[in-house]
Design an enzyme around this catalytic site. Structure first.
Site, short mmCIF file in Angstrom:
data_model
loop_
_atom_site.label_atom_id
_atom_site.label_comp_id
_atom_site.label_asym_id
_atom_site.label_seq_id
_atom_site.Cartn_x
_atom_site.Cartn_y
_atom_site.Cartn_z
N GLU A 119 42.77 34.58 37.24
CA GLU A 119 42.85 33.42 38.12
C GLU A 119 41.52 33.10 38.81
O GLU A 119 40.68 33.98 38.96
CB GLU A 119 43.94 33.65 39.17
CG GLU A 119 45.30 33.56 38.50
CD GLU A 119 46.43 34.09 39.32
OE1 GLU A 119 46.16 34.89 40.23
OE2 GLU A 119 47.56 33.70 39.03
N CYS A 155 32.74 42.77 29.43
CA CYS A 155 32.91 41.42 28.89
C CYS A 155 33.86 41.37 27.70
O CYS A 155 34.24 40.29 27.27
CB CYS A 155 31.57 40.82 28.52
SG CYS A 155 30.55 41.94 27.59
N CYS A 209 31.76 41.28 18.53
CA CYS A 209 32.55 40.05 18.36
C CYS A 209 32.37 39.40 17.00
O CYS A 209 33.24 38.66 16.55
CB CYS A 209 32.18 39.03 19.42
SG CYS A 209 32.57 39.59 21.06
N GLU A 225 42.72 37.20 28.29
CA GLU A 225 41.74 37.24 29.40
C GLU A 225 41.77 35.94 30.20
O GLU A 225 41.56 35.93 31.41
CB GLU A 225 40.33 37.47 28.83
CG GLU A 225 39.29 37.74 29.91
CD GLU A 225 37.87 37.75 29.36
OE1 GLU A 225 37.48 36.83 28.62
OE2 GLU A 225 37.13 38.69 29.68
N GLU A 273 25.29 41.27 35.98
CA GLU A 273 25.55 42.64 35.54
C GLU A 273 24.31 43.52 35.65
O GLU A 273 24.41 44.70 36.05
CB GLU A 273 26.07 42.60 34.09
CG GLU A 273 26.73 43.89 33.67
CD GLU A 273 27.63 43.71 32.43
OE1 GLU A 273 28.06 42.57 32.14
OE2 GLU A 273 27.88 44.72 31.77
N LYS A 276 40.75 37.24 24.09
CA LYS A 276 40.29 36.22 25.05
C LYS A 276 41.44 35.30 25.45
O LYS A 276 41.41 34.68 26.50
CB LYS A 276 39.15 35.39 24.44
CG LYS A 276 37.86 36.18 24.26
CD LYS A 276 37.02 36.18 25.51
CE LYS A 276 35.88 37.17 25.38
NZ LYS A 276 35.22 37.45 26.65
N GLU A 321 23.90 44.24 39.24
CA GLU A 321 24.95 45.17 39.66
C GLU A 321 24.60 46.59 39.19
O GLU A 321 24.75 47.55 39.95
CB GLU A 321 26.30 44.73 39.05
CG GLU A 321 27.46 45.65 39.46
CD GLU A 321 28.74 45.38 38.67
OE1 GLU A 321 28.77 44.48 37.82
OE2 GLU A 321 29.73 46.12 38.92
N SER A 342 31.92 47.29 35.05
CA SER A 342 31.20 46.27 35.82
C SER A 342 32.23 45.28 36.36
O SER A 342 33.21 44.95 35.68
CB SER A 342 30.23 45.54 34.88
OG SER A 342 29.87 44.31 35.45
#
Ligand code: HC0
Ligand code: SF4
Length: 575
Positions: free
Chosen positions: A365, A299, A509, A361, A277, A358, A280, A319
């Site tokens: 795949e 995230c 979180c 999430e 990240e 999550k 990026e 991102s």
């Protein structure tokens, strides 16, 4: 100030203080089920009734203000009788099968009924049972709902999503998904704040523990578990361990005793996320791609779901780095699988997360030359972890601190603070600085991005930093209501940033929807402080200095943003 008497005690409180708060401030707790300070003060449950001398009818204390000269009794015979009747009426519409309830032992209704010595329900039971998609990560049990309206208010006022609404009138008034939608079609972010603010078991996460037990019992599966940063701050609350004792190493010991083959700390992959990240960000920033909107962190799946449903035009500014949970899953099924001589399909990946989103999430795949299933096979919350420990009869005081397994053992302080609002930004800036200048900053150089919530309980912090003459404007926000306000200001051109971190849950979180529930107490900021302490105690505080991350790049991924890294560690967020 106003002067009044509560239960024979003369007290003075500021004007406009409710009777409930006046009593609390003076050590007189008045029970309630629906009350949430500043959020739900609507006297829906009528458990907080008190007697005001001179007035025949009892009054509710949560929405009546203390006045000069009032004489109040919070527990007179009349109050006790009325309160008891109110609770009995609530119980008559509540599915009282406590033994099979996810909230048994942690339910405000159970406690209050017990405190009031209710051993029988004198009214006819009328339970409202509705269908619900049991595959959805958030489960609502209408038969348990006590119509306290907290879920509606949290979703409206704090998260500004309005997923829940009132339905029906009179005694048939109930709560349901707004607009008569199915939950899977509603704009639910799955932040789980309605769960942690529900006083009973009407809302909970989908139970995934049985899947994990099955995988652990399957000899053909190699079960590989990761534990998120925020879980270490809270699992002790449910197991009776003090914060200093409730280490991540003990969680790993418990997981191995339960049957996990390998255990890892998500902090490792938080460092990996930072590598991708931060690089990026530097690439997109220097290429001039962030002129109209900043790059947003990606995230937090609660935030990603919110962006997709509420601001779809901003999704391209997220991102592309997968979250640490997903990156770790991908690394476990490729790099690690190869190391231990297994195929991706032999590996069963489990995450222990403080989060409900999550669970959705994980449906992302994994493509590893060809389709290779999912990065992550099962996600359990902190609460589900503790449930599994209990069902394995593990005594917390017998747990030992064990390290995670190799070769993804190391995690840095930068990865640890991911679990608290501001942490991802701070960790990314530590590494972005090194990418831009070729040298490390002071590890605490970017403290400015830490949430002002640690002082003032606000949800947004802004910081402008200059690295090698390059000005970088950052913002950090937690809570989706705060996020909406910030995004609307960006859209109006009132504020401009280059890099923005968003976490759906207030405080990040640590305040996640999968964390232990303490009715009426907000513990996110206390838990967050623990992560900052762990960071400052860490030997390594820069993600790019993590030796196991370096090895992963040397042996497998090549460089950050390499083709392989793109295949395994990035996603287009379903676009
Ligand atoms: Fe979080 Fe995470 S910090 S989202 O809160 O980024 O759930 O704790 O595990 O993935 O690391 C949650 C916590 C994580 C991820 C990390 C990030
Ligand atoms: Fe999940 Fe954390 Fe986002 Fe909350 S802030 S939705 S716990 S990832």
């Amino acid at each position: 100030m106003v002067n009044l008497t509560i239960d024979g005690k003369s007290i003075s409180v500021k004007e406009n203080t409710t009777i409930m708060e006046a009593a609390r401030q003076n050590g007189i707790p008045i029970p309630s089920l629906c009350y949430l300070k500043g959020i739900n003060e609507i006297a829906a449950c009528r458990v907080c009734v008190v007697e005001l001398v001179g007035k025949e009818r009892l009054i509710t204390s949560c929405n009546n203000v203390a006045e000069e000269g009032m004489v109040i009794f919070t527990n007179s015979p009349k109050v006790r009788k009325d309160r008891r009747t109110n609770v009995e009426l609530i119980l008559s519409q509540h599915d009282c099968q406590c033994v099979t309830c996810a909230r048994s032992g942690c339910c405000s209704l159970q406690k209050i009924a017990n405190d009031l010595n209710i051993i029988d329900i004198p009214y006819r039971q009328e339970i409202d049972r509705r269908e619900w998609n049991q595959d959805f990560p958030l489960i609502r049990d209408s038969a348990k709902c006590i119509k306290c309206m907290r879920c509606i208010q949290i979703c409206d006022k704090v998260q500004k999503l309005s997923v829940w609404d009132v339905e029906g009138t009179g005694s048939r008034t109930t709560v349901n998904v707004s607009g008569h939608m199915n939950i899977e079609d509603a704009p639910c972010s799955l932040c789980g704040q309605c769960i942690t603010h529900c006083p009973v078991g009407a809302l909970r996460e989908r139970d995934d523990t049985e899947k994990v037990w099955d995988a652990m019992a399957d000899e053909k599966k190699t079960v590989v578990v990761q534990v998120a940063p925020a879980v270490r701050t809270s699992w002790g609350e449910q197991t009776g361990l003090a914060p200093e004792e409730a280490s991540v190493g003990k969680i790993m010991d418990a997981l191995k005793r339960m049957g996990a083959d390998y255990v890892f700390d998500t902090v490792f992959s938080a460092d990996l996320t930072i590598m991708e990240e931060a690089n990026e960000f530097v690439r997109r920033f220097t290429a001039g791609e962030l002129k109209s909107y900043p790059m947003f962190t990606s995230c937090c799946p609660g935030w990603v779901r919110f962006a997709k449903s509420q601001y779809p035009h901003l999704v391209k500014y997220l991102s592309t780095a997968k979250s640490p949970q997903q990156m770790f899953g991908a690394v476990m099924k490729t790099y690690f699988a190869e190391k231990i001589g297994k195929r991706p399909e032999d590996i069963y990946t489990v995450s222990v997360m403080p989060c409900v989103a999550k669970k959705a999430e994980r449906e992302q795949e994994l493509f590893y030359e060809e389709y290779a299933g999912h990065d992550v096979d099962a996600v359990i919350t902190t609460r589900e972890l503790v449930k599994m420990m209990r069902s394995a009869h593990i005594s917390p005081e017998t747990l030992r601190d064990i390290p995670g397994d190799s070769p993804m053992q190391e995690g840095t302080g930068a990865g640890v603070i991911f679990g608290v609002t501001g942490g991802v930004m701070e960790a990314a800036l530590r590494t972005a600085y090194a990418v831009i200048t070729g040298e490390n900053p002071d590890a605490d150089a970017f403290e400015a991005v830490r949430s002002p919530g640690f002082n003032a309980n606000e949800g947004v912090s802004e910081a402008e930093l200059t690295i090698n003459g390059i000005r970088i404007r950052t913002a950090v926000v937690s809570g989706l209501g705060n996020t909406r306000t910030l995004l609307d200001r960006m859209e109006k051109g009132e504020v401009q940033y280059d890099f923005v971190e968003v976490m759906a849950c207030p405080g990040g979180c640590v305040g996640g929807g999968g964390q232990p529930i303490h009715d009426g107490q907000e513990l996110a900021f206390d838990r967050g402080r623990q992560l900052y302490r762990l960071d400052s105690d860490c030997k390594i505080r820069f993600s790019h200095e993590n030796p196991d991350i370096r090895k992963l790049y040397e042996e497998y991924m090549g460089q950050p943003l390499s083709h392989k890294a793109h295949m395994l560690l990035h996603t287009e967020h379903g676009m």
